[in-house]
Design a protein around this motif. Sequence first.
Motif, PDB file in Angstrom:
ATOM      1  N   PRO A  31      -2.326  -2.305  17.634  1.00  0.00           N
ATOM      2  CA  PRO A  31      -3.048  -3.563  17.833  1.00  0.00           C
ATOM      3  C   PRO A  31      -4.454  -3.513  17.227  1.00  0.00           C
ATOM      4  O   PRO A  31      -5.162  -2.510  17.364  1.00  0.00           O
ATOM      5  CB  PRO A  31      -3.128  -3.682  19.365  1.00  0.00           C
ATOM      6  N   GLY A  32      -4.819  -4.568  16.541  1.00  0.00           N
ATOM      7  CA  GLY A  32      -6.151  -4.653  15.964  1.00  0.00           C
ATOM      8  C   GLY A  32      -6.260  -4.095  14.563  1.00  0.00           C
ATOM      9  O   GLY A  32      -7.313  -4.179  13.946  1.00  0.00           O
ATOM     10  N   LEU A  33      -5.176  -3.520  14.044  1.00  0.00           N
ATOM     11  CA  LEU A  33      -5.160  -3.004  12.680  1.00  0.00           C
ATOM     12  C   LEU A  33      -4.102  -3.741  11.874  1.00  0.00           C
ATOM     13  O   LEU A  33      -3.031  -4.067  12.392  1.00  0.00           O
ATOM     14  CB  LEU A  33      -4.865  -1.503  12.658  1.00  0.00           C
ATOM     15  N   GLU A  34      -4.386  -3.964  10.604  1.00  0.00           N
ATOM     16  CA  GLU A  34      -3.439  -4.625   9.708  1.00  0.00           C
ATOM     17  C   GLU A  34      -3.401  -3.881   8.379  1.00  0.00           C
ATOM     18  O   GLU A  34      -4.431  -3.722   7.718  1.00  0.00           O
ATOM     19  CB  GLU A  34      -3.863  -6.082   9.465  1.00  0.00           C
ATOM     20  N   VAL A  35      -2.230  -3.379   8.007  1.00  0.00           N
ATOM     21  CA  VAL A  35      -2.073  -2.693   6.722  1.00  0.00           C
ATOM     22  C   VAL A  35      -1.848  -3.749   5.646  1.00  0.00           C
ATOM     23  O   VAL A  35      -0.865  -4.496   5.674  1.00  0.00           O
ATOM     24  CB  VAL A  35      -0.899  -1.698   6.753  1.00  0.00           C
ATOM     25  N   VAL A  36      -2.779  -3.810   4.692  1.00  0.00           N
ATOM     26  CA  VAL A  36      -2.724  -4.854   3.665  1.00  0.00           C
ATOM     27  C   VAL A  36      -2.361  -4.299   2.291  1.00  0.00           C
ATOM     28  O   VAL A  36      -2.331  -5.054   1.309  1.00  0.00           O
ATOM     29  CB  VAL A  36      -4.063  -5.619   3.586  1.00  0.00           C
ATOM     30  N   GLY A  37      -2.084  -2.990   2.201  1.00  0.00           N
ATOM     31  CA  GLY A  37      -1.708  -2.439   0.916  1.00  0.00           C
ATOM     32  C   GLY A  37      -1.488  -0.943   0.965  1.00  0.00           C
ATOM     33  O   GLY A  37      -1.978  -0.260   1.873  1.00  0.00           O
ATOM     34  N   GLN A  38      -0.763  -0.442  -0.014  1.00  0.00           N
ATOM     35  CA  GLN A  38      -0.533   0.983  -0.188  1.00  0.00           C
ATOM     36  C   GLN A  38      -0.717   1.329  -1.658  1.00  0.00           C
ATOM     37  O   GLN A  38      -0.489   0.489  -2.532  1.00  0.00           O
ATOM     38  CB  GLN A  38       0.882   1.388   0.241  1.00  0.00           C
ATOM     39  N   ALA A  39      -1.110   2.577  -1.921  1.00  0.00           N
ATOM     40  CA  ALA A  39      -1.236   3.042  -3.296  1.00  0.00           C
ATOM     41  C   ALA A  39      -0.865   4.512  -3.346  1.00  0.00           C
ATOM     42  O   ALA A  39      -1.136   5.266  -2.410  1.00  0.00           O
ATOM     43  CB  ALA A  39      -2.652   2.825  -3.818  1.00  0.00           C
ATOM     44  N   ALA A  40      -0.245   4.915  -4.475  1.00  0.00           N
ATOM     45  CA  ALA A  40       0.218   6.290  -4.614  1.00  0.00           C
ATOM     46  C   ALA A  40      -0.597   7.096  -5.614  1.00  0.00           C
ATOM     47  O   ALA A  40      -0.331   8.279  -5.827  1.00  0.00           O
ATOM     48  CB  ALA A  40       1.686   6.296  -5.037  1.00  0.00           C
ATOM     49  N   SER A  41      -1.603   6.463  -6.242  1.00  0.00           N
ATOM     50  CA  SER A  41      -2.374   7.160  -7.263  1.00  0.00           C
ATOM     51  C   SER A  41      -3.789   6.607  -7.311  1.00  0.00           C
ATOM     52  O   SER A  41      -4.088   5.552  -6.737  1.00  0.00           O
ATOM     53  CB  SER A  41      -1.721   6.997  -8.643  1.00  0.00           C
ATOM     54  N   ARG A  42      -4.635   7.315  -8.026  1.00  0.00           N
ATOM     55  CA  ARG A  42      -6.009   6.851  -8.196  1.00  0.00           C
ATOM     56  C   ARG A  42      -6.050   5.508  -8.919  1.00  0.00           C
ATOM     57  O   ARG A  42      -6.740   4.580  -8.485  1.00  0.00           O
ATOM     58  CB  ARG A  42      -6.805   7.898  -8.986  1.00  0.00           C
ATOM     59  N   ALA A  43      -5.312   5.383 -10.006  1.00  0.00           N
ATOM     60  CA  ALA A  43      -5.325   4.148 -10.778  1.00  0.00           C
ATOM     61  C   ALA A  43      -4.783   2.983  -9.964  1.00  0.00           C
ATOM     62  O   ALA A  43      -5.336   1.873  -9.978  1.00  0.00           O
ATOM     63  CB  ALA A  43      -4.510   4.327 -12.051  1.00  0.00           C
ATOM     64  N   GLU A  44      -3.719   3.232  -9.233  1.00  0.00           N
ATOM     65  CA  GLU A  44      -3.118   2.180  -8.418  1.00  0.00           C
ATOM     66  C   GLU A  44      -4.047   1.776  -7.283  1.00  0.00           C
ATOM     67  O   GLU A  44      -4.115   0.595  -6.906  1.00  0.00           O
ATOM     68  CB  GLU A  44      -1.774   2.668  -7.868  1.00  0.00           C
ATOM     69  N   ALA A  45      -4.776   2.742  -6.742  1.00  0.00           N
ATOM     70  CA  ALA A  45      -5.665   2.461  -5.614  1.00  0.00           C
ATOM     71  C   ALA A  45      -6.712   1.424  -5.970  1.00  0.00           C
ATOM     72  O   ALA A  45      -7.020   0.528  -5.169  1.00  0.00           O
ATOM     73  CB  ALA A  45      -6.344   3.751  -5.160  1.00  0.00           C
ATOM     74  N   VAL A  46      -7.281   1.536  -7.150  1.00  0.00           N
ATOM     75  CA  VAL A  46      -8.327   0.598  -7.567  1.00  0.00           C
ATOM     76  C   VAL A  46      -7.800  -0.825  -7.577  1.00  0.00           C
ATOM     77  O   VAL A  46      -8.403  -1.745  -7.008  1.00  0.00           O
ATOM     78  CB  VAL A  46      -8.892   0.980  -8.953  1.00  0.00           C
ATOM     79  N   GLY A  47      -6.626  -1.024  -8.187  1.00  0.00           N
ATOM     80  CA  GLY A  47      -6.048  -2.360  -8.263  1.00  0.00           C
ATOM     81  C   GLY A  47      -5.694  -2.920  -6.897  1.00  0.00           C
ATOM     82  O   GLY A  47      -5.943  -4.101  -6.609  1.00  0.00           O
TER      83      GLY A  47
END
Length: 219
Positions: A31-47
Amino acid sequence: MSAGAAAIRVVVVDDHPTFRIGMSALLAATPGLEVVGQAASRAEAVGVVLGADPDVVIMDLDLGDGSGVDATRELLARRPEVAVLVVTMLDDEHAVYDAIRAGARGYVLKEAQPQEVERSIRSVAGGGLVLGAGVARRAMEGLAARADARPFPQLTDREREVLALLAQGLDNAAIARSLFVTTKTVRNYVYAIFTKLEVKDRAALVVLAREAGFGGDER
């Protein structure tokens, strides 16, 4: 969390799918947290971060295409308001210092209990700085080891002051005036330094001290 308050938006960055998916599922069910994205790499994380606009990024340090420290630095250059919480297997003090210098607000080990991770997310989202229990202990051990690595760790702080003044060429009377103590007190300090450093005369002590870097601003 009070009724109506916005959930904390989280992005999970980790190149191990089992951990990334598991962490995302755990947080999504909190409760109170919302996962809005995942990334598997440095490059993907930025986007992902630029697109999802999270409050907190869960960041591993060992990414497949680079370092989580570099990813943290890059993300914060574009989104300085985002709180990065490092969650990693790496527990050495150098990794902790590098991550904090890059701008991370927290550092927790993957072995931490889910409750600790949740508390850490809420803390960094609120502007706090978090070090997990094991991380804090290791960091303090590293700082203590660095302190012990100083030249002549067997000397007290006052003896180090006296040694610095000796290395500058001051005699006992001048040292006494500088430290606002009696000449007898200085003699006692000098004798203790001779004994601890196992030197026989003042000239040898001055040479030893200067070779160790004393004689500048050690006071």
